[in-house]
Design an enzyme around this catalytic site. Structure first.
Site, mmCIF file in Angstrom:
data_model
loop_
_atom_site.group_PDB
_atom_site.id
_atom_site.type_symbol
_atom_site.label_atom_id
_atom_site.label_comp_id
_atom_site.label_asym_id
_atom_site.label_seq_id
_atom_site.Cartn_x
_atom_site.Cartn_y
_atom_site.Cartn_z
ATOM 1 N N TRP A 1 32.792 36.265 39.350
ATOM 2 C CA TRP A 1 32.895 37.728 39.177
ATOM 3 C C TRP A 1 33.459 38.071 37.804
ATOM 4 O O TRP A 1 33.120 39.091 37.219
ATOM 5 C CB TRP A 1 33.758 38.342 40.291
ATOM 6 C CG TRP A 1 33.034 38.517 41.587
ATOM 7 C CD1 TRP A 1 32.009 37.752 42.060
ATOM 8 C CD2 TRP A 1 33.260 39.536 42.579
ATOM 9 N NE1 TRP A 1 31.594 38.225 43.285
ATOM 10 C CE2 TRP A 1 32.347 39.301 43.626
ATOM 11 C CE3 TRP A 1 34.164 40.592 42.688
ATOM 12 C CZ2 TRP A 1 32.294 40.111 44.766
ATOM 13 C CZ3 TRP A 1 34.120 41.405 43.816
ATOM 14 C CH2 TRP A 1 33.185 41.166 44.843
ATOM 15 N N ASP B 1 44.342 34.736 40.956
ATOM 16 C CA ASP B 1 44.035 33.873 42.101
ATOM 17 C C ASP B 1 45.193 32.909 42.354
ATOM 18 O O ASP B 1 45.946 32.576 41.437
ATOM 19 C CB ASP B 1 42.746 33.067 41.860
ATOM 20 C CG ASP B 1 42.073 32.669 43.174
ATOM 21 O OD1 ASP B 1 41.039 33.267 43.521
ATOM 22 O OD2 ASP B 1 42.601 31.769 43.874
ATOM 23 N N LYS C 1 35.667 43.270 49.311
ATOM 24 C CA LYS C 1 34.983 42.560 50.397
ATOM 25 C C LYS C 1 35.781 42.716 51.689
ATOM 26 O O LYS C 1 37.006 42.655 51.676
ATOM 27 C CB LYS C 1 34.887 41.075 50.076
ATOM 28 C CG LYS C 1 34.345 40.287 51.280
ATOM 29 C CD LYS C 1 33.895 38.925 50.954
ATOM 30 C CE LYS C 1 35.023 37.987 50.621
ATOM 31 N NZ LYS C 1 34.477 36.736 50.104
HETATM 32 C C1 LIG Z 1 35.434 33.991 47.818
HETATM 33 S S1 LIG Z 1 36.638 33.374 46.706
HETATM 34 C C2 LIG Z 1 36.356 34.371 45.275
HETATM 35 C C3 LIG Z 1 35.109 33.993 44.488
HETATM 36 C C4 LIG Z 1 35.024 34.732 43.168
HETATM 37 N N1 LIG Z 1 34.747 36.148 43.380
HETATM 38 C C5 LIG Z 1 33.956 34.183 42.278
HETATM 39 O O1 LIG Z 1 32.870 34.798 42.166
HETATM 40 O O2 LIG Z 1 34.175 33.143 41.651
HETATM 41 C C6 LIG Z 1 38.120 34.051 47.357
HETATM 42 C C7 LIG Z 1 39.365 33.704 46.567
HETATM 43 O O3 LIG Z 1 40.488 34.413 47.108
HETATM 44 C C8 LIG Z 1 41.630 33.654 46.750
HETATM 45 N N2 LIG Z 1 42.822 34.065 47.497
HETATM 46 C C9 LIG Z 1 43.032 33.991 48.845
HETATM 47 N N3 LIG Z 1 44.252 34.437 49.175
HETATM 48 C C10 LIG Z 1 44.851 34.812 48.005
HETATM 49 C C11 LIG Z 1 46.133 35.370 47.680
HETATM 50 N N4 LIG Z 1 47.048 35.614 48.645
HETATM 51 N N5 LIG Z 1 46.407 35.650 46.389
HETATM 52 C C12 LIG Z 1 45.490 35.388 45.415
HETATM 53 N N6 LIG Z 1 44.260 34.868 45.662
HETATM 54 C C13 LIG Z 1 43.942 34.578 46.936
HETATM 55 C C14 LIG Z 1 41.211 32.222 47.063
HETATM 56 O O4 LIG Z 1 42.027 31.289 46.384
HETATM 57 C C15 LIG Z 1 39.751 32.227 46.601
HETATM 58 O O5 LIG Z 1 39.624 31.671 45.306
#
Ligand SMILES: C[S@@+](CC[C@H](N)C(=O)[O-])C[C@H]1O[C@@H](n2cnc3c(N)ncnc32)[C@H](O)[C@@H]1O
Length: 204
Positions: free
Chosen positions: A55, A73, A155
C-alpha cells in the site's frame, strides 16, 4: 486441478509480482484509489498496518514527490527508495506511536489507510473482534489527526460488530461507502470502507 477461485487468486498474486508490488493487497488499494479518487498529489498519508509495503508503494505513486507517506507496523518494513516515505515500527495501540506519526506529519494529515489485520486464529468471531479493535484504533486516530474534510480507507472483517462500527464511521465522516475489490478473495469476509469528508466533531 486448481479450481476457478484459486486460478483467479493466483492471477492477482502474479499480477502484483509482475508490477513490482510487495503484496497482492496493493492491487486492492490501486482499484479503490482509482474508483474512489482517494489521493491527491502532495497529500500526506498515514498507512496503518503497512508491512510489507504494497500500500505504501501505491500511495507514494499517487501523492508523488511533493507528498508524504508514513507507514506504521508491528513488523519492520524494508525501506522504499523515496525520501518522502517514512516508516514507524510499533503498535497502533501505543500512544507513543501516535506521537511519532504526528511528529513526522508535522500537521493534520489528508488520508489515513488501515489494512490492519491480527494474526488469524481461524475462529471467525475471535478474528472479527480483534480486527474490529484494530480498525477502531485507526478510526480514533483519524478523529485526532485527519484534517477536516479528509479521507480514510479501512479494512473490516464482517461479523456481529460490523453495523455498530459502520454507524461510528458514518458519525465521523460525511460519506462512507462499502466496496470489495476484485483482488479480494471471494471466500474472505473482508470489506473496505471508503470514508470521505471528516466532520468537525468536538467530542472525537
Ligand atoms: C494485511 S497486512 C497489511 C498489508 C499491507 N497493506 C501491504 O499491502 O503490504 C496487515 C498488517 O497489520 C499489522 N498489524 C497487526 N496488528 C498491528 C498493531 N497492533 N499495530 C501495528 N500493526 C499491526 C500486521 O503486522 C500486518 O503487517
Amino acid at each position: 486441478m486448481p479450481d476457478k477461485k484459486q486460478v483467479l487468486s493466483d492471477f492477482y498474486y502474479r499480477e502484483a509480482k509482475k508490477r513490482g508490488y510487495r503484496s497482492r493487497s496493493a492491487l486492492k488499494l490501486l482499484e479503490l484509489a482509482r474508483r474512489f479518487h482517494i489521493f491527491r498529489e502532495g497529500d500526506c498519508v498515514v498507512d496503518l498496518g503497512a508491512a510489507p509495503g504494497g500500500w505504501l508503494q501505491v500511495a507514494r505513486d499517487f501523492v508523488g514527490p511533493a507528498g508524504k507517506v508514513i507507514g506504521v507496523d508491528l513488523s519492520g518494513i524494508e525501506p522504499l527508495p523515496f525520501d518522502n516515505v517514512y516508516l514507524v515500527k510499533g503498535d497502533v495501540f501505543d500512544p507513543s506511536v501516535d506521537m511519532k506519526i504526528m511528529e513526522i506529519a508535522g500537521g493534520p494529515v489528508d488520508v489515513i489507510l488501515s489494512d490492519l489485520a491480527p494474526k488469524f486464529s481461524g475462529i471467525h468471531d475471535l478474528d472479527h473482534a480483534r480486527q474490529i479493535e484494530l480498525a477502531r484504533s485507526a478510526l480514533k486516530l483519524a478523529g485526532r489527526i485527519i484534517r477536516p474534510g479528509g479521507r480514510m480507507v479501512l479494512k473490516l472483517i464482517m461479523g456481529s460488530e460490523f453495523d455498530k462500527f459502520l454507524r461510528e464511521a458514518r458519525r465521523m465522516f460525511q460519506s462512507v461507502r462499502l466496496y470489495k475489490p476484485k483482488a479480494s478473495r471471494e471466500r474472505s469476509s473482508e470489506i473496505y470502507l471508503i470514508c470521505n469528508g471528516l466532520r468537525c466533531l468536538s467530542n472525537q
